[in-house]
Write an enzyme that holds these catalytic residues in place. Structure first.
Site, PDB file in Angstrom:
ATOM      1  N   ASP A  11       0.869  -1.178   0.000  1.00  0.00           N
ATOM      2  CA  ASP A  11       0.000   0.000   0.000  1.00  0.00           C
ATOM      3  C   ASP A  11       0.906   1.228   0.000  1.00  0.00           C
ATOM      4  O   ASP A  11       1.629   1.467   0.970  1.00  0.00           O
ATOM      5  CB  ASP A  11      -0.908  -0.009   1.232  1.00  0.00           C
ATOM      6  CG  ASP A  11      -2.090   0.943   1.086  1.00  0.00           C
ATOM      7  OD1 ASP A  11      -2.079   1.773   0.155  1.00  0.00           O
ATOM      8  OD2 ASP A  11      -3.015   0.854   1.905  1.00  0.00           O
ATOM      9  N   ASP A 105      -2.575   2.328  -6.209  1.00  0.00           N
ATOM     10  CA  ASP A 105      -1.543   2.350  -5.171  1.00  0.00           C
ATOM     11  C   ASP A 105      -1.566   1.138  -4.260  1.00  0.00           C
ATOM     12  O   ASP A 105      -0.952   1.160  -3.190  1.00  0.00           O
ATOM     13  CB  ASP A 105      -1.693   3.618  -4.328  1.00  0.00           C
ATOM     14  CG  ASP A 105      -3.038   3.689  -3.605  1.00  0.00           C
ATOM     15  OD1 ASP A 105      -3.985   3.020  -4.059  1.00  0.00           O
ATOM     16  OD2 ASP A 105      -3.138   4.410  -2.604  1.00  0.00           O
ATOM     17  N   GLU A 106      -2.219   0.064  -4.674  1.00  0.00           N
ATOM     18  CA  GLU A 106      -2.395  -1.064  -3.768  1.00  0.00           C
ATOM     19  C   GLU A 106      -2.452  -2.365  -4.568  1.00  0.00           C
ATOM     20  O   GLU A 106      -3.092  -2.422  -5.614  1.00  0.00           O
ATOM     21  CB  GLU A 106      -3.688  -0.869  -2.977  1.00  0.00           C
ATOM     22  CG  GLU A 106      -3.948  -1.865  -1.889  1.00  0.00           C
ATOM     23  CD  GLU A 106      -5.247  -1.567  -1.157  1.00  0.00           C
ATOM     24  OE1 GLU A 106      -5.553  -2.325  -0.217  1.00  0.00           O
ATOM     25  OE2 GLU A 106      -5.972  -0.609  -1.523  1.00  0.00           O
TER      26      GLU A 106
END
Length: 463
Positions: A11, A105-106
């Site tokens: 993350d 973003d993950e």
């Protein structure tokens, strides 16, 4: 569940805001809020410095400004975020063929499938190297969780924030989960959390103690069984490299409610064309057209129509959306409109509908032609010069917009590798000042003098 912590969850830390800080030296270490800056804008991401003031994602921007009046408020630069995200995803794919992106973003990574990790020690080394590589390639930080299941890896990465690594050792899962609040588990939102709280269940340990039968009675069969399994740290979900796209959609929220029915129809047609562009870009077609309308009183209506076969014809989608709009009362005003296509396929049936006759499938009208024909006021300076976006000046070089209004635009001239730059103000029509493309966050060929820590502790790597 596995016997080794070989599932990794990454993350990126406050991703949008961190990208902005990395590209703007004057904002490093300061409160930064990224999102829609209009009256109805919401926060997309807040830097950790802004979170100290209680600003968080999905918060109305007006509320964020009250809590952190001195923060920098920037309009998102999604093209740059996607570019940086792809750099990060390439690093993940180097670890394993099984990478499951959840957002820009993950992502989850199956380290075992890539032969990158097979026990606790090799998993920790892989996670530490990933953090170092991300910093070297992008200049950003990411938090890494390692565990024997997806659920636990995600919980671990949350504990690692910001800029850390947490590994949950096999055999310790139940002890770790027990004292955590029930909202920690995936699928437990505010409503379910309140329902469990009223039943006297506050922690994951209490959830496990309640028993499966009681949870089924409280929450229903499917949800009760699933939560009981998670409370016992059971999660057999695999990392899936390709997540099937179920729908393609676009929507717009308007700063001022739209009351004019002609304007509403125009917006729906424009959204239909944008949706089809996105559909074609993904090489897809679809059978079901969906219209979303949020009215002045926040009531949200959805209408759908299923065609006889899949299509990516803009005329067909426009006309279906227009028919759906006919069934919606918009007299009180509209604050949001959306058009989507579901029932996706990777082929189309040509010339399926007679109503599309005379309009070639490739005939996308320009958006300028879709505007209401009445004369429009001059575009506000803020729209021409979005706060945070890149500019270049003939004399001062590369910079970014700090703000604009009253016929003026203020820019700060600096680059990702420079010292904090100076501020200058210009007329909005100054020919020497032009919009520009973002610069790379890390210069190619430059030496890297930063690396993530690789040691410390049995379970946690410090920042």
């Amino acid at each position: 569940m596995r016997s080794a912590p070989t599932i990794l969850h990454l993350d990126m830390d406050a991703f949008f805001a961190s990208v902005e800080q990395a590209s703007k030296p004057s904002l490093r270490g300061k409160a930064v809020v990224v999102g829609g800056l209009g009256p109805r804008g919401v926060v997309a991401t807040a830097s950790y410095e802004a979170r100290v003031f209680g600003v968080h994602s999905a918060m109305p921007m007006a509320q964020a400004r009250r809590r952190a009046p001195n923060a920098a408020y920037l309009v998102p630069r999604f093209a740059l975020y996607r570019s940086v995200s792809e750099q990060v995803m390439e690093l993940l794919r180097a670890l394993s063929p099984l990478v499951e992106p959840l957002s820009l973003d993950e992502a989850f990574v199956d380290l075992e499938a890539g032969g990158t990790a097979w026990d606790e020690r090799s998993a920790r080394l892989a996670g530490a190297k990933l953090r170092a590589d991300i910093r070297a390639v992008t200049g950003l930080t990411g938090s890494v969780g390692l565990a024997a299941s997806k659920m636990l890896a995600k919980i671990a990465s949350e504990q690692a924030k910001p800029d850390g690594l947490v590994l949950i050792e096999p055999g310790t899962e139940r002890a770790l989960l027990g004292p955590l609040p029930v909202r920690t588990l995936p699928g437990v939102g505010p409503a379910t959390g309140d329902h469990l709280r009223r039943a006297g269940i506050h922690t994951v340990g209490e959830l496990a103690e309640a028993g499966e039968d009681e949870l089924v009675r409280l929450l229903g069969k499917a949800h009760g069984h699933a939560l009981f399994a998670m409370a016992l740290a059971r999660d057999e979900r695999p990392v899936v490299a390709e997540r099937e796209t179920k729908s393609v959609s676009v929507e717009d929220t308007y700063d001022v409610d739209i009351h004019d029915r002609v304007r509403v129809g125009t917006e729906v047609r424009r959204l239909a064309d944008r949706c089809v562009r996105r559909l074609r870009g993904a090489g897809l077609s679809g059978r079901t057209i969906v219209l979303k309308v949020r009215r002045y009183d926040f009531s949200t209506l959805t209408r759908s129509e299923t065609l006889r076969g899949p299509t990516d014809d803009p005329a067909v989608v426009r006309e279906a959306a227009a028919r759906l709009l006919d069934s919606v009362d918009t007299t009180g005003g509209v604050r949001l409109l959306g058009v989507g296509v579901s029932g996706l396929a990777d082929y189309t049936q040509e010339d399926l509908f007679a109503q599309a006759a005379g309009v070639p499938a490739d005939d996308f009208p320009h958006e300028e032609a879709e505007t209401v024909p009445a004369p429009e006021p001059e575009t506000p300076a803020e729209r021409r010069w979005p706060a945070g976006h890149d500019v270049r000046h003939d004399v001062y070089g590369h910079g970014w917009v700090q703000g604009s209004g009253l016929g003026r635009v203020t820019a700060r001239f600096e680059t990702p590798g420079s010292e904090p730059g100076r501020v200058r103000t210009f007329r909005v029509d100054d020919p020497a000042l032009q919009p520009a493309q973002p610069l790379p966050l890390v210069s190619r060929g430059s030496g890297e003098d930063e690396s993530a820590g690789t040691g410390g502790g049995m379970r946690t790597e410090s920042r």
